[in-house]
Design a protein around this motif. Structure first.
Motif, mmCIF file in Angstrom:
data_model
loop_
_atom_site.group_PDB
_atom_site.id
_atom_site.type_symbol
_atom_site.label_atom_id
_atom_site.label_comp_id
_atom_site.label_asym_id
_atom_site.label_seq_id
_atom_site.Cartn_x
_atom_site.Cartn_y
_atom_site.Cartn_z
ATOM 1 N N ILE A 1 0.839 -1.207 0.000
ATOM 2 C CA ILE A 1 0.000 0.000 0.000
ATOM 3 C C ILE A 1 0.873 1.256 0.000
ATOM 4 O O ILE A 1 0.630 2.191 -0.761
ATOM 5 C CB ILE A 1 -0.950 -0.006 1.219
ATOM 6 C CG1 ILE A 1 -2.015 -1.095 1.046
ATOM 7 C CG2 ILE A 1 -1.598 1.363 1.413
ATOM 8 C CD1 ILE A 1 -2.802 -1.405 2.316
ATOM 9 N N GLU A 2 1.901 1.272 0.843
ATOM 10 C CA GLU A 2 2.815 2.422 0.888
ATOM 11 C C GLU A 2 3.494 2.665 -0.455
ATOM 12 O O GLU A 2 3.900 3.783 -0.758
ATOM 13 C CB GLU A 2 3.898 2.201 1.956
ATOM 14 C CG GLU A 2 3.390 2.272 3.370
ATOM 15 C CD GLU A 2 4.455 1.906 4.396
ATOM 16 O OE1 GLU A 2 5.551 1.430 4.017
ATOM 17 O OE2 GLU A 2 4.175 2.093 5.600
ATOM 18 N N ASN A 3 3.629 1.600 -1.258
ATOM 19 C CA ASN A 3 4.296 1.703 -2.557
ATOM 20 C C ASN A 3 3.309 1.713 -3.726
ATOM 21 O O ASN A 3 3.708 1.504 -4.871
ATOM 22 C CB ASN A 3 5.293 0.548 -2.710
ATOM 23 C CG ASN A 3 6.524 0.768 -1.873
ATOM 24 O OD1 ASN A 3 7.452 1.433 -2.310
ATOM 25 N ND2 ASN A 3 6.531 0.243 -0.667
ATOM 26 N N ASN A 4 2.032 1.954 -3.408
ATOM 27 C CA ASN A 4 0.975 2.038 -4.429
ATOM 28 C C ASN A 4 0.916 0.807 -5.325
ATOM 29 O O ASN A 4 0.662 0.920 -6.525
ATOM 30 C CB ASN A 4 1.157 3.307 -5.274
ATOM 31 C CG ASN A 4 1.043 4.552 -4.435
ATOM 32 O OD1 ASN A 4 0.101 4.714 -3.673
ATOM 33 N ND2 ASN A 4 2.033 5.423 -4.545
ATOM 34 N N ALA A 5 1.155 -0.351 -4.764
ATOM 35 C CA ALA A 5 1.080 -1.603 -5.515
ATOM 36 C C ALA A 5 -0.170 -2.374 -5.096
ATOM 37 O O ALA A 5 -0.355 -2.644 -3.909
ATOM 38 C CB ALA A 5 2.316 -2.461 -5.253
ATOM 39 N N PRO A 6 -1.023 -2.731 -6.049
ATOM 40 C CA PRO A 6 -2.161 -3.585 -5.706
ATOM 41 C C PRO A 6 -1.653 -4.926 -5.177
ATOM 42 O O PRO A 6 -0.542 -5.353 -5.517
ATOM 43 C CB PRO A 6 -2.885 -3.785 -7.035
ATOM 44 C CG PRO A 6 -2.285 -2.830 -7.994
ATOM 45 C CD PRO A 6 -0.957 -2.416 -7.457
ATOM 46 N N PHE A 7 -2.461 -5.589 -4.370
ATOM 47 C CA PHE A 7 -2.035 -6.860 -3.796
ATOM 48 C C PHE A 7 -3.211 -7.819 -3.720
ATOM 49 O O PHE A 7 -4.366 -7.406 -3.778
ATOM 50 C CB PHE A 7 -1.408 -6.663 -2.414
ATOM 51 C CG PHE A 7 -2.331 -6.043 -1.418
ATOM 52 C CD1 PHE A 7 -3.132 -6.823 -0.599
ATOM 53 C CD2 PHE A 7 -2.405 -4.660 -1.292
ATOM 54 C CE1 PHE A 7 -3.997 -6.242 0.317
ATOM 55 C CE2 PHE A 7 -3.261 -4.066 -0.377
ATOM 56 C CZ PHE A 7 -4.055 -4.858 0.429
ATOM 57 N N SER A 8 -2.880 -9.096 -3.603
ATOM 58 C CA SER A 8 -3.897 -10.125 -3.444
ATOM 59 C C SER A 8 -3.326 -11.248 -2.599
ATOM 60 O O SER A 8 -2.108 -11.357 -2.421
ATOM 61 C CB SER A 8 -4.344 -10.662 -4.807
ATOM 62 O OG SER A 8 -3.234 -11.174 -5.519
ATOM 63 N N SER A 9 -4.219 -12.079 -2.094
ATOM 64 C CA SER A 9 -3.837 -13.195 -1.236
ATOM 65 C C SER A 9 -4.555 -14.436 -1.740
ATOM 66 O O SER A 9 -5.726 -14.374 -2.114
ATOM 67 C CB SER A 9 -4.240 -12.864 0.196
ATOM 68 O OG SER A 9 -3.826 -13.863 1.078
#
Length: 151
Positions: A99-107
């Motif tokens: 989030i701090e690096n503006n990268a979407p994420f998933s699990s």
């Protein structure tokens, strides 16, 4: 596209970086750093979590920017909460750094990756050239989570 795949465990962080698109990608750090051992000198949860956050930040600074970060999470078995809790916290820390690096994420769980724990290594080896060192099911987990998100 550049995707960071993560598989945390209580004492080790495994990660892969996939570059390319859904039809043509490669495991760019297969011959480089892809395993981070947590130092035994870290005693408290606060020390561990601060150190892990700094390591995830280092990965983003050194290898990023990433278009996506994908985590292979623990298969949550309620009777084993005490063993999955530390990994859940590490997964959350990775998400905060994304989030701090503006990268979407998933699990992801094995069902969303289309495999089972006993088949993960074999499936990953059909998708990428395995890493030169430290190839195991945790590395395969990180690879398949990343593949799931490369576009």
């Amino acid at each position: 596209m550049k995707v960071l795949g993560i598989r945390n465990s209580p004492k080790v962080i495994r990660f892969c970086i996939l570059d390319g698109d859904a039809t043509n990608y490669y495991f760019s750090n297969a011959s480089e750093e892809n395993k981070i051992d947590l130092p035994k000198s870290l005693k408290t949860e606060a020390e561990i979590y601060q150190w892990v956050k700094s390591e995830f930040s280092r990965l983003f600074d050194k290898y990023g920017p990433f278009d996506h970060m994908a985590i292979k999470q623990n298969e949550n078995v309620p009777t084993r909460y005490s063993s999955v809790k530390p990994v859940m916290f590490l997964d959350c820390i990775a998400c905060l750094v994304a989030i701090e690096n503006n990268a979407p994420f998933s699990s992801h769980l094995y069902t969303s990756l289309g495999t089972k724990s006993k088949e993960v290594v074999k499936l990953a080896e059909t998708q990428v050239t395995k890493s030169n060192t430290h190839w195991d099911s945790k590395m395969a987990d990180a690879v398949l989570a990343a593949i799931k998100n490369i576009k």
